[in-house]
Design an enzyme around this catalytic site. Structure first.
Site, PDB file in Angstrom:
ATOM      1  N   ASN A   1      56.241  85.119  37.312  1.00  0.00           N
ATOM      2  CA  ASN A   1      56.426  84.114  38.364  1.00  0.00           C
ATOM      3  C   ASN A   1      55.037  83.731  38.888  1.00  0.00           C
ATOM      4  O   ASN A   1      54.421  84.486  39.629  1.00  0.00           O
ATOM      5  CB  ASN A   1      57.296  84.746  39.473  1.00  0.00           C
ATOM      6  CG  ASN A   1      57.478  83.828  40.655  1.00  0.00           C
ATOM      7  OD1 ASN A   1      57.094  82.661  40.613  1.00  0.00           O
ATOM      8  ND2 ASN A   1      58.074  84.347  41.715  1.00  0.00           N
ATOM      9  N   TRP A   2      54.576  82.560  38.453  1.00  0.00           N
ATOM     10  CA  TRP A   2      53.188  82.182  38.765  1.00  0.00           C
ATOM     11  C   TRP A   2      53.015  81.655  40.188  1.00  0.00           C
ATOM     12  O   TRP A   2      51.905  81.409  40.623  1.00  0.00           O
ATOM     13  CB  TRP A   2      52.694  81.141  37.749  1.00  0.00           C
ATOM     14  CG  TRP A   2      52.604  81.655  36.342  1.00  0.00           C
ATOM     15  CD1 TRP A   2      52.852  82.942  35.920  1.00  0.00           C
ATOM     16  CD2 TRP A   2      52.242  80.919  35.160  1.00  0.00           C
ATOM     17  NE1 TRP A   2      52.671  83.038  34.562  1.00  0.00           N
ATOM     18  CE2 TRP A   2      52.287  81.815  34.065  1.00  0.00           C
ATOM     19  CE3 TRP A   2      51.880  79.592  34.919  1.00  0.00           C
ATOM     20  CZ2 TRP A   2      51.996  81.423  32.759  1.00  0.00           C
ATOM     21  CZ3 TRP A   2      51.586  79.201  33.615  1.00  0.00           C
ATOM     22  CH2 TRP A   2      51.638  80.107  32.557  1.00  0.00           C
ATOM     23  N   LYS A   3      54.144  81.435  40.878  1.00  0.00           N
ATOM     24  CA  LYS A   3      54.083  80.972  42.279  1.00  0.00           C
ATOM     25  C   LYS A   3      53.101  79.809  42.406  1.00  0.00           C
ATOM     26  O   LYS A   3      53.074  78.918  41.561  1.00  0.00           O
ATOM     27  CB  LYS A   3      53.743  82.144  43.204  1.00  0.00           C
ATOM     28  CG  LYS A   3      54.656  83.349  43.003  1.00  0.00           C
ATOM     29  CD  LYS A   3      54.513  84.387  44.084  1.00  0.00           C
ATOM     30  CE  LYS A   3      55.386  85.594  43.754  1.00  0.00           C
ATOM     31  NZ  LYS A   3      55.457  86.562  44.839  1.00  0.00           N
TER      32      LYS A   3
ATOM     33  N   HIS B   1      64.910  83.318  45.218  1.00  0.00           N
ATOM     34  CA  HIS B   1      63.719  84.139  45.468  1.00  0.00           C
ATOM     35  C   HIS B   1      63.502  84.265  46.979  1.00  0.00           C
ATOM     36  O   HIS B   1      63.696  83.308  47.723  1.00  0.00           O
ATOM     37  CB  HIS B   1      62.482  83.502  44.808  1.00  0.00           C
ATOM     38  CG  HIS B   1      61.312  84.451  44.789  1.00  0.00           C
ATOM     39  ND1 HIS B   1      60.560  84.692  45.914  1.00  0.00           N
ATOM     40  CD2 HIS B   1      60.805  85.240  43.823  1.00  0.00           C
ATOM     41  CE1 HIS B   1      59.629  85.596  45.620  1.00  0.00           C
ATOM     42  NE2 HIS B   1      59.762  85.939  44.347  1.00  0.00           N
TER      43      HIS B   1
ATOM     44  N   GLU C   1      64.487  92.440  44.073  1.00  0.00           N
ATOM     45  CA  GLU C   1      63.129  92.299  44.597  1.00  0.00           C
ATOM     46  C   GLU C   1      63.132  92.582  46.096  1.00  0.00           C
ATOM     47  O   GLU C   1      63.333  91.664  46.906  1.00  0.00           O
ATOM     48  CB  GLU C   1      62.628  90.863  44.374  1.00  0.00           C
ATOM     49  CG  GLU C   1      62.492  90.468  42.932  1.00  0.00           C
ATOM     50  CD  GLU C   1      61.373  89.442  42.759  1.00  0.00           C
ATOM     51  OE1 GLU C   1      60.478  89.685  41.954  1.00  0.00           O
ATOM     52  OE2 GLU C   1      61.391  88.413  43.466  1.00  0.00           O
TER      53      GLU C   1
ATOM     54  N   GLY D   1      54.128  91.492  46.605  1.00  0.00           N
ATOM     55  CA  GLY D   1      52.756  91.113  46.938  1.00  0.00           C
ATOM     56  C   GLY D   1      51.924  92.240  47.517  1.00  0.00           C
ATOM     57  O   GLY D   1      50.955  92.011  48.236  1.00  0.00           O
TER      58      GLY D   1
ATOM     59  N   SER E   1      55.344  94.003  43.185  1.00  0.00           N
ATOM     60  CA  SER E   1      54.118  94.767  42.953  1.00  0.00           C
ATOM     61  C   SER E   1      54.153  95.602  41.663  1.00  0.00           C
ATOM     62  O   SER E   1      53.716  96.758  41.649  1.00  0.00           O
ATOM     63  CB  SER E   1      53.800  95.648  44.166  1.00  0.00           C
ATOM     64  OG  SER E   1      53.671  94.836  45.309  1.00  0.00           O
TER      65      SER E   1
ATOM     66  N   GLY F   1      54.911  88.906  39.717  1.00  0.00           N
ATOM     67  CA  GLY F   1      54.166  87.831  40.380  1.00  0.00           C
ATOM     68  C   GLY F   1      52.691  87.908  40.031  1.00  0.00           C
ATOM     69  O   GLY F   1      52.270  87.548  38.919  1.00  0.00           O
TER      70      GLY F   1
END
Ligand code: PGA
Length: 259
Positions: A9-11, A96, A173, A179, A221, A242
């Site tokens: 997930n490149w956000k 998400h 998640e 993160g 993470s 991520g």
């Protein structure tokens, strides 16, 4: 054994189309040596087309980080499931936590509710997209209320989803683990307990044999240092990654760790 799913997930981490293409191509070069797993990349929407073209003729699939709950019509600025499909996406992330209604620094950052998530599930299904449905509690408390949160998120999002359960994966998640550093990810034993709970909840929503086939992924993470243990003990069949997916080196290290 079922293939692992490792999704990136490149956000908003990748901001330029050249960077997105380069990352896609670097992974494509390696894809053949990771035949035991399915890779899915979720670039920002404007890059879906370029990344999908770049990874063509490989085992890598491309998806949309979100889709509109509207299927068509007068909805300025939204991007529909059919549109992302048309430019090369075969997957969509739905629900998400960074898109569920939440307050960030006092600003209402996103406004996806259980109703819009249901509508997105329907839009994805009608467009023929596969879905990674994300669920996760904001915090854990000793009384175990987070299990009820997960059960509610699952039963609400899947209320009208086809009972065949095809084209569905669940990503657990926990919001508190996203993160952070690898050490702050969900503990493997806690993940195992949650994966069992999710499986049990799915078997109330789907036929039991179907429920056992729905992949359960973990996100929050994950990197090359904790992936193997999370996979081995945690009882999941892949990851939604991520930060560690936005750099070819760290993503490939992660792939090596789970191979
Ligand atoms: P992270 O993000 O790996 O950077 O924690 C995971 C996610 O939000 O999907």
């Amino acid at each position: 054994m079922k293939k692992l799913i490792i999704a990136g997930n490149w956000k908003l981490y990748i901001e330029q189309v050249e960077e997105a293409k380069k990352l896609g191509l670097a992974l494509k070069r390696k894809a053949a040596s990771f035949s035991g797993l399915d890779m899915v990349l979720f670039p920002p929407a404007p890059f879906i087309s370029a990344v999908a073209a770049g990874v063509k003729n490989s085992s890598i699939a491309v998806g949309a980080q979100t889709i509109s709950s509207f299927e068509e019509g007068a909805h300025t600025g939204y991007i529909s499931a059919r549109t992302v499909k048309d430019v090369g996406a075969t997957w969509a992330l739905v629900g998400h936590s960074e898109r569920r209604a939440q307050m960030l620094d006092g600003i209402k950052a996103a406004a996806e509710t259980e109703e819009t998530i249901q509508a997105e599930m329907k839009a994805a299904e009608r467009a023929g997209l596969k879905v990674i449905l994300c669920v996760g509690e904001e915090e854990r408390d000793p009384s175990g209320a987070h299990f009820a949160t997960i059960a509610r998120q699952l039963s609400s999002a899947l209320a009208h989803f086809p009972k065949s359960g095809a084209k569905l994966a669940i990503a657990y998640e926990p919001v508190w683990a996203i993160g952070k550093s690898a050490a702050e990810a969900c503990k493997p034993a806690d993940l195992e307990e949650m994966a069992i709970f999710i499986r049990r909840t799915l078997s109330e929503l789907f036929d039991r044999t179907i429920a056992t086939k729905i992949p359960i992924l973990y996100g929050g993470s994950v990197d090359a240092t904790n992936a193997k243990e999370l996979l081995g003990t945690g009882g999941v069949s892949g990851f939604l990654v991520g930060r560690a997916s936005t750099d070819a080196k760290s993503f490939i290290e992660l792939l090596h760790a789970v191979r």
